[in-house]
Design a protein around this motif. Sequence first.
Motif, short mmCIF file in Angstrom:
data_model
loop_
_atom_site.label_atom_id
_atom_site.label_comp_id
_atom_site.label_asym_id
_atom_site.label_seq_id
_atom_site.Cartn_x
_atom_site.Cartn_y
_atom_site.Cartn_z
N GLU A 156 9.98 11.48 2.33
CA GLU A 156 8.99 10.61 2.96
C GLU A 156 8.48 9.63 1.93
O GLU A 156 8.05 10.03 0.85
CB GLU A 156 7.83 11.43 3.53
CG GLU A 156 6.73 10.59 4.15
CD GLU A 156 5.57 11.42 4.67
OE1 GLU A 156 4.48 10.85 4.84
OE2 GLU A 156 5.75 12.63 4.89
N VAL A 157 8.52 8.34 2.26
CA VAL A 157 8.01 7.31 1.36
C VAL A 157 6.83 6.63 2.05
O VAL A 157 6.98 6.04 3.12
CB VAL A 157 9.09 6.26 1.01
CG1 VAL A 157 8.52 5.22 0.06
CG2 VAL A 157 10.31 6.94 0.38
N GLN A 158 5.65 6.74 1.43
CA GLN A 158 4.44 6.10 1.96
C GLN A 158 4.35 4.67 1.45
O GLN A 158 4.67 4.39 0.29
CB GLN A 158 3.19 6.85 1.52
CG GLN A 158 3.02 8.22 2.10
CD GLN A 158 1.71 8.86 1.67
OE1 GLN A 158 0.74 8.17 1.35
NE2 GLN A 158 1.67 10.18 1.66
N VAL A 159 3.89 3.78 2.33
CA VAL A 159 3.57 2.40 1.93
C VAL A 159 2.06 2.31 1.94
O VAL A 159 1.42 2.34 3.00
CB VAL A 159 4.20 1.38 2.89
CG1 VAL A 159 3.80 -0.04 2.51
CG2 VAL A 159 5.73 1.52 2.89
N ARG A 160 1.46 2.23 0.74
CA ARG A 160 0.01 2.40 0.58
C ARG A 160 -0.62 1.14 -0.01
O ARG A 160 -0.13 0.60 -1.00
CB ARG A 160 -0.24 3.61 -0.32
CG ARG A 160 -1.66 4.09 -0.33
CD ARG A 160 -1.76 5.49 -0.93
NE ARG A 160 -3.12 5.95 -0.96
CZ ARG A 160 -3.74 6.52 0.06
NH1 ARG A 160 -3.11 6.69 1.19
NH2 ARG A 160 -5.00 6.90 -0.05
N ILE A 161 -1.70 0.68 0.61
CA ILE A 161 -2.42 -0.50 0.13
C ILE A 161 -3.71 -0.06 -0.56
O ILE A 161 -4.34 0.92 -0.16
CB ILE A 161 -2.73 -1.48 1.28
CG1 ILE A 161 -3.25 -2.82 0.74
CG2 ILE A 161 -3.70 -0.87 2.30
CD1 ILE A 161 -3.28 -3.93 1.77
N SER A 162 -4.08 -0.75 -1.64
CA SER A 162 -5.33 -0.46 -2.35
C SER A 162 -5.92 -1.77 -2.86
O SER A 162 -5.26 -2.80 -2.89
CB SER A 162 -5.09 0.51 -3.51
OG SER A 162 -4.18 -0.03 -4.43
N GLY A 163 -7.19 -1.71 -3.27
CA GLY A 163 -7.86 -2.90 -3.78
C GLY A 163 -8.73 -3.59 -2.75
O GLY A 163 -9.41 -4.57 -3.07
N LEU A 164 -8.71 -3.11 -1.51
CA LEU A 164 -9.66 -3.60 -0.52
C LEU A 164 -11.01 -2.95 -0.80
O LEU A 164 -11.10 -1.99 -1.55
CB LEU A 164 -9.18 -3.23 0.89
CG LEU A 164 -7.81 -3.78 1.32
CD1 LEU A 164 -7.34 -3.10 2.59
CD2 LEU A 164 -7.89 -5.29 1.51
N SER A 165 -12.06 -3.45 -0.18
CA SER A 165 -13.39 -2.87 -0.41
C SER A 165 -13.76 -1.92 0.71
O SER A 165 -13.53 -2.20 1.88
CB SER A 165 -14.45 -3.98 -0.49
OG SER A 165 -14.20 -4.80 -1.61
#
Length: 201
Positions: free
Chosen positions: A40-49
């Motif tokens: 399983e490969v997650q596509v993860r976003i970060s840096g939002l508030s």
Amino acid sequence: MKKLFAGLLALGLSLSLNAHAISIDLIANQTAVNVGDNIEVQVRISGLSDASAPALGVYDVNFNYDASLFNFSSILWGDSTLGNQLDLNGFGSLQDSSSGLDWLSALEISFDDALDLELLQAGEFTLFSVLLNAVAIGSGNFSLTVNTIGDAYGNDLSIDTITGTTVNVASISVPEPSSLLLLLGMLAVIALRAKMSQSQK
């Protein structure tokens, strides 16, 4: 005095720009597998508030993989812990995916109100996860191409970094039989032959 003021202004601008350095990371649940294993490969976003602007409202990306090493199985939308952060009010979201030889296109548009997205959305979460099956030996790279990504109002968001991942696939290891098992097997064969020769007399 003017130089000091200009320096402080430049520092403030750089800090405000870096405060929202948005990144997308591909994270595999294991980086070493055998042929036949699922990953399983997650596509993860970060840096939002957290609970403030900017929030994510739309994305259209291509997930790229080595089709000679992996077969695409399915896509799971949203974050397994936080839920779908583009569907915070239960209105659903527009989700669409299509696949080619070595890519998967994933599109999602939130139906939530822009203010709700800004007030309720987490600052870091999984957009979607891709399930694959390892089919050959080798080292496979996973990467992401952004076609469009926008905030709660549909305005373009700038992505600072996109980090891929690599998964190594090895052959299935077959344990060698122990010498004790071999000895027992040989003794069984000898005993069977002796019994057969006695019954023939």
